[in-house]
Motif scaffolding. Structure first.
Motif, PDB file in Angstrom:
ATOM      1  N   VAL A   1      -2.171 -17.878   3.119  1.00 41.71           N
ATOM      2  CA  VAL A   1      -2.860 -17.185   1.622  1.00 41.71           C
ATOM      3  C   VAL A   1      -4.177 -17.668   1.053  1.00 41.71           C
ATOM      4  CG1 VAL A   1      -0.789 -19.484   0.564  1.00 41.71           C
ATOM      5  CG2 VAL A   1      -2.536 -19.756   1.932  1.00 41.71           C
ATOM      6  N   ASP A   2      -4.921 -17.717   1.924  1.00 39.35           N
ATOM      7  CA  ASP A   2      -6.347 -17.304   1.635  1.00 39.35           C
ATOM      8  C   ASP A   2      -7.060 -15.513   2.070  1.00 39.35           C
ATOM      9  OD1 ASP A   2      -5.481 -17.456   4.139  1.00 39.35           O
ATOM     10  OD2 ASP A   2      -7.540 -18.374   5.045  1.00 39.35           O
ATOM     11  N   HIS A   3      -5.500 -14.846   2.294  1.00 43.68           N
ATOM     12  CA  HIS A   3      -6.042 -13.392   2.498  1.00 43.68           C
ATOM     13  C   HIS A   3      -7.174 -12.969   1.581  1.00 43.68           C
ATOM     14  CE1 HIS A   3      -3.989 -11.108  -1.216  1.00 43.68           C
ATOM     15  NE2 HIS A   3      -2.855 -12.526  -0.215  1.00 43.68           N
ATOM     16  N   THR A   4      -7.428 -11.392   1.632  1.00 42.56           N
ATOM     17  CA  THR A   4      -8.258 -10.637   0.754  1.00 42.56           C
ATOM     18  C   THR A   4      -7.445  -9.750   0.255  1.00 42.56           C
ATOM     19  OG1 THR A   4      -9.028  -8.760   2.885  1.00 42.56           O
ATOM     20  CG2 THR A   4      -9.866 -11.230   1.740  1.00 42.56           C
TER      21      THR A   4
ATOM     22  N   GLU B   1      -4.087 -33.116   1.067  1.00 43.44           N
ATOM     23  CA  GLU B   1      -3.892 -33.684   0.610  1.00 43.44           C
ATOM     24  C   GLU B   1      -4.858 -32.391  -1.103  1.00 43.44           C
ATOM     25  OE1 GLU B   1      -6.596 -36.889   0.356  1.00 43.44           O
ATOM     26  OE2 GLU B   1      -4.508 -37.958   1.154  1.00 43.44           O
ATOM     27  N   ASP B   2      -5.564 -31.688  -0.670  1.00 41.72           N
ATOM     28  CA  ASP B   2      -6.134 -30.404  -1.244  1.00 41.72           C
ATOM     29  C   ASP B   2      -6.260 -29.463  -0.525  1.00 41.72           C
ATOM     30  OD1 ASP B   2      -7.756 -32.043  -3.549  1.00 41.72           O
ATOM     31  OD2 ASP B   2      -8.560 -33.379  -1.371  1.00 41.72           O
ATOM     32  N   HIS B   3      -5.696 -28.189  -1.465  1.00 43.78           N
ATOM     33  CA  HIS B   3      -5.667 -26.821  -1.384  1.00 43.78           C
ATOM     34  C   HIS B   3      -6.436 -25.851  -1.778  1.00 43.78           C
ATOM     35  CE1 HIS B   3      -4.311 -23.057   0.340  1.00 43.78           C
ATOM     36  NE2 HIS B   3      -3.851 -23.632   1.903  1.00 43.78           N
ATOM     37  N   SER B   4      -8.079 -25.363  -1.102  1.00 40.62           N
ATOM     38  CA  SER B   4      -8.755 -24.449  -2.411  1.00 40.62           C
ATOM     39  C   SER B   4      -8.117 -23.796  -2.338  1.00 40.62           C
ATOM     40  CB  SER B   4      -9.814 -24.600  -1.495  1.00 40.62           C
ATOM     41  OG  SER B   4      -9.394 -23.768   0.176  1.00 40.62           O
ATOM     42  N   VAL B   5      -7.331 -23.062  -2.685  1.00 37.84           N
ATOM     43  CA  VAL B   5      -6.215 -21.550  -2.890  1.00 37.84           C
ATOM     44  C   VAL B   5      -5.101 -21.971  -3.735  1.00 37.84           C
ATOM     45  CG1 VAL B   5      -5.466 -19.647  -1.985  1.00 37.84           C
ATOM     46  CG2 VAL B   5      -6.758 -19.950  -1.038  1.00 37.84           C
ATOM     47  N   LEU B   6      -4.565 -22.527  -2.739  1.00 37.95           N
ATOM     48  CA  LEU B   6      -3.133 -22.899  -3.743  1.00 37.95           C
ATOM     49  C   LEU B   6      -3.690 -23.971  -4.896  1.00 37.95           C
ATOM     50  CD1 LEU B   6      -0.282 -23.037  -1.142  1.00 37.95           C
ATOM     51  CD2 LEU B   6      -1.255 -21.129  -2.978  1.00 37.95           C
ATOM     52  N   GLY B   7      -4.232 -25.088  -5.541  1.00 42.06           N
ATOM     53  CA  GLY B   7      -4.718 -26.475  -6.281  1.00 42.06           C
ATOM     54  C   GLY B   7      -3.469 -26.576  -6.025  1.00 42.06           C
ATOM     55  N   ALA B   8      -3.490 -28.079  -7.295  1.00 38.33           N
ATOM     56  CA  ALA B   8      -2.284 -28.637  -7.238  1.00 38.33           C
ATOM     57  C   ALA B   8      -0.832 -28.228  -7.246  1.00 38.33           C
ATOM     58  CB  ALA B   8      -2.722 -29.224  -9.201  1.00 38.33           C
TER      59      ALA B   8
ATOM     60  N   TYR C   1      -4.547 -29.623 -18.700  1.00 42.17           N
ATOM     61  CA  TYR C   1      -4.983 -28.534 -18.857  1.00 42.17           C
ATOM     62  C   TYR C   1      -4.513 -27.268 -17.412  1.00 42.17           C
ATOM     63  CZ  TYR C   1      -6.971 -31.931 -21.729  1.00 42.17           C
ATOM     64  OH  TYR C   1      -6.692 -32.850 -22.743  1.00 42.17           O
ATOM     65  N   HIS C   2      -5.342 -26.655 -17.658  1.00 39.29           N
ATOM     66  CA  HIS C   2      -5.059 -25.117 -17.338  1.00 39.29           C
ATOM     67  C   HIS C   2      -6.122 -25.067 -15.927  1.00 39.29           C
ATOM     68  CE1 HIS C   2      -5.150 -20.906 -16.184  1.00 39.29           C
ATOM     69  NE2 HIS C   2      -6.423 -20.784 -15.185  1.00 39.29           N
ATOM     70  N   ASP C   3      -6.608 -26.233 -15.394  1.00 42.99           N
ATOM     71  CA  ASP C   3      -7.445 -26.100 -14.107  1.00 42.99           C
ATOM     72  C   ASP C   3      -6.317 -27.141 -13.557  1.00 42.99           C
ATOM     73  OD1 ASP C   3      -8.114 -28.495 -15.287  1.00 42.99           O
ATOM     74  OD2 ASP C   3      -9.780 -28.092 -15.159  1.00 42.99           O
ATOM     75  N   ARG C   4      -5.328 -28.052 -14.228  1.00 37.31           N
ATOM     76  CA  ARG C   4      -4.327 -28.823 -13.570  1.00 37.31           C
ATOM     77  C   ARG C   4      -5.340 -29.876 -12.277  1.00 37.31           C
ATOM     78  NH1 ARG C   4       0.723 -25.508 -11.956  1.00 37.31           N
ATOM     79  NH2 ARG C   4       2.291 -25.575 -13.551  1.00 37.31           N
ATOM     80  N   ALA C   5      -6.767 -30.711 -13.384  1.00 33.74           N
ATOM     81  CA  ALA C   5      -7.726 -31.117 -12.385  1.00 33.74           C
ATOM     82  C   ALA C   5      -7.794 -32.545 -12.055  1.00 33.74           C
ATOM     83  CB  ALA C   5      -8.574 -30.484 -12.334  1.00 33.74           C
ATOM     84  N   GLY C   6      -6.598 -32.903 -12.781  1.00 37.72           N
ATOM     85  CA  GLY C   6      -6.462 -34.803 -12.874  1.00 37.72           C
ATOM     86  C   GLY C   6      -5.682 -34.940 -11.689  1.00 37.72           C
ATOM     87  N   GLU C   7      -6.412 -36.442 -11.525  1.00 37.58           N
ATOM     88  CA  GLU C   7      -6.175 -36.862 -10.485  1.00 37.58           C
ATOM     89  C   GLU C   7      -3.846 -37.348  -9.784  1.00 37.58           C
ATOM     90  OE1 GLU C   7      -7.537 -37.927  -8.242  1.00 37.58           O
ATOM     91  OE2 GLU C   7      -9.488 -36.588  -8.968  1.00 37.58           O
ATOM     92  N   ASN C   8      -3.298 -36.995 -11.460  1.00 33.59           N
ATOM     93  CA  ASN C   8      -1.905 -37.448 -10.677  1.00 33.59           C
ATOM     94  C   ASN C   8      -0.842 -36.164 -11.509  1.00 33.59           C
ATOM     95  OD1 ASN C   8      -2.255 -40.237 -10.718  1.00 33.59           O
ATOM     96  ND2 ASN C   8      -1.657 -41.113 -12.408  1.00 33.59           N
TER      97      ASN C   8
END
Length: 530
Positions: A11-14, A304-311, A354-361
């Motif tokens: 998933v972290d490919h270029t 718990e957190d994935h920098s590429v795949l997000g929520a 929201y677009h970033d899906r950054a909420g805690e839940n």
């Protein structure tokens, strides 16, 4: 073009790695690939320690047949580019402009296609423009004062505007309508990645700007979008529509698109009184459930957190012991549970991201199938009656606030007194109550059975401090307005369309149905002279 299926990369490919993988599969140097287009991208999370993207790509190379023969790989085939085609203009003359009721995805996409092909539609929306509507919704969430015609359900963009903006659909698409819908979303401001990711979404914050630009396009091409224009009557003569009454004005039209949305209960009542055939249909009701997003990520991705795949998201189904289907619906990663009411002294909830899906839940609808046999009334609007009874009870249980209960207390039948480790994420006021008190026993039984089953797939799904909120009653329309193969009601000139008419289930399928109805009108009628 050559299509390559089942290309796997970490998933972290270029981007260079994707081109290199495609070249290796074709047994060619990278420099011989003239172009590469991603057709589909999905996540393979079966091995949490080795998360991969799986791709389908189209590549352009010289001497395609020679390359195919040399490769001899079942995952490498010739690909013909398919495109959406709007039909040629019909031959019947129109005496007036077509009217579309509703500015949700069905109405907007129908309106854009008709406007782009010279039909100059009039689009009537009972609610406000998206900017004014957002102010009304924010005020409602803050102080509980409801605007009956401008809220989470009504207004520019429809109910989907205050949601996650999910665009995935299970509808088969041989005529490329799904692709056209996604292309139009991109044209009006969505991220181009929605054209290929497996579960595309837009987010309520981005979707607001998109629907505004669609309205501006309709107006620019000679159409007309009118807000605060609730239809209060239908003019029908000799089995044909002749016009509508909106804002006290009679608007003549022999072509009427009913893209009214699943919550236009008063409009359903007017249609019934005017003899437009309708029928009750099955839908689903239940609750919203909230979990920490990190726990969902951990289960789905191993971290718990994935920098590429997000929520992370999920989709779960189960057949309960009493025979009813239980499933999750409209799952909102990093989102909020919102008060989505549209009628006075009634309460319904929905989910929003929201677009970033950054909420805690993470939250999802947790719903159970119900049929006309459950409705406690007869007639085409019996499902509306069923929804209203649940929403009245939910409203009364907390004096208009969103009723909530922790899952462990819901199972035990006791009142929750405080939150656990799951912090609440709501838009709108809320309070503890006994949700079981306003749900029929068969719903409670089914929901508990479903959560217990889902815990075997998503570890921690049945955690005692998961937050339940109710009632989720607007999953789809409780009504279907029958139409023939030409998309027309038995009342000539009426074209039932989208989710409210019972022919869609979500933003994408509603928009696709808007295209279908626009095509049906264009196949039959000439465009209007300028």
């Amino acid at each position: 073009m050559i299509r390559i299926n089942q290309l796997k990369l970490k998933v972290d490919h270029t981007e260079e790695a994707l081109w290199s993988k495609a070249a290796k599969t074709l047994k060619l140097p990278v420099k011989e690939i003239e172009s590469l287009q991603i057709i589909k991208q999905s996540v393979d999370a079966r091995k949490k320690e080795e998360l991969h993207f799986t791709y389908t790509v189209d590549v352009k190379v010289p001497n395609e047949k020679t390359v195919l023969h040399k490769v001899n790989n079942v995952n490498v085939i010739l690909s013909e580019k398919k495109e959406y085609h709007f039909p040629a203009k019909g031959t019947e003359k129109m005496s007036s402009r077509p009217v579309i009721i509703g500015a949700g995805p069905a109405g907007l996409f129908c309106g854009v296609m008709l406007a782009r092909n010279g039909y100059r539609p009039i689009l009537l929306e009972r609610g406000e423009s998206v900017d004014e509507r957002r102010k009304a919704v924010d005020e409602f969430w803050k102080n509980g004062i409801l605007k009956p015609d401008s809220n989470v359900q009504f207004g520019e963009g429809g109910a989907g505007t205050f949601s996650d903006g999910k665009l995935n659909t299970l509808v088969k698409d041989p005529l490329m309508r799904n692709r056209k819908v996604l292309e139009l979303f991109v044209e009006f401001g969505a991220d181009p990645s929605i054209l290929y990711i497996n579960k595309p979404h837009i987010g309520t914050d981005v979707l607001s700007g998109i629907v505004k630009r669609m309205r501006e396009e309709i107006n620019r091409l000679g159409g007309e979008v009118r807000f605060n224009s609730r239809v209060t009557d239908f003019m029908i003569k000799d089995g044909k529509i002749t016009g509508v009454v909106a804002g006290g004005e009679e608007i003549p039209s022999e072509i009427l698109v009913l893209a009214i949305g699943h919550s236009s209960r008063d409009t359903f009542e007017i249609l019934e009184s005017r003899g437009v055939p309708m029928e009750a249909k099955a839908f689903a009701v239940g609750l919203r459930i909230q979990h920490p997003q990190k726990s969902i990520n951990k289960c789905q991705y191993g971290v718990e957190d994935h920098s590429v795949l997000g929520a992370a998201d999920y989709k779960l189904t189960h057949k309960s012991k009493n025979g009813r289907g239980v499933y999750t619906f409209c799952m909102c990663p990093g989102g909020y549970v919102v008060n989505a009411s549209s009628e006075d002294k009634m309460l319904a909830v929905n989910g929003m991201s929201y677009h970033d899906r950054a909420g805690e839940n993470a939250n999802s609808a947790l719903i159970v199938t119900v049929t006309p046999e459950d409705f406690g009334a007869t007639g085409p609007l019996s499902g509306v009656h069923y929804q209203r009874e649940l929403e009245k009870a939910a409203y009364l249980s907390c004096a208009g606030k969103i009723p909530i209960q922790l899952y462990g207390d819901f199972v035990k039948g006791q009142l929750s007194k405080s939150f656990g480790d799951v912090e609440p994420a709501f838009k709108g006021q809320y309070d503890f109550t006994s949700i079981r008190d306003f749900l029929p026993p068969y719903l409670t039984e089914s929901l508990i059975d479903g959560v217990e089953a889902f815990d075997r797939k998503i570890r921690g799904f049945k955690r005692p401090d998961a937050i339940l909120a109710g009632v989720e009653s607007r999953t789809s329309s409780p009504v279907r307005i029958p139409r023939n193969e030409e998309f027309e009601s038995s009342i000539k000139g009426i074209y039932p369309c989208g989710e409210g008419a019972g022919y869609a289930g979500g933003i994408t399928s509603a928009a696709m149905d808007g295209l279908k109805v626009a095509e049906a009108i264009a196949t039959r009628f000439q465009r209007l002279p300028i």
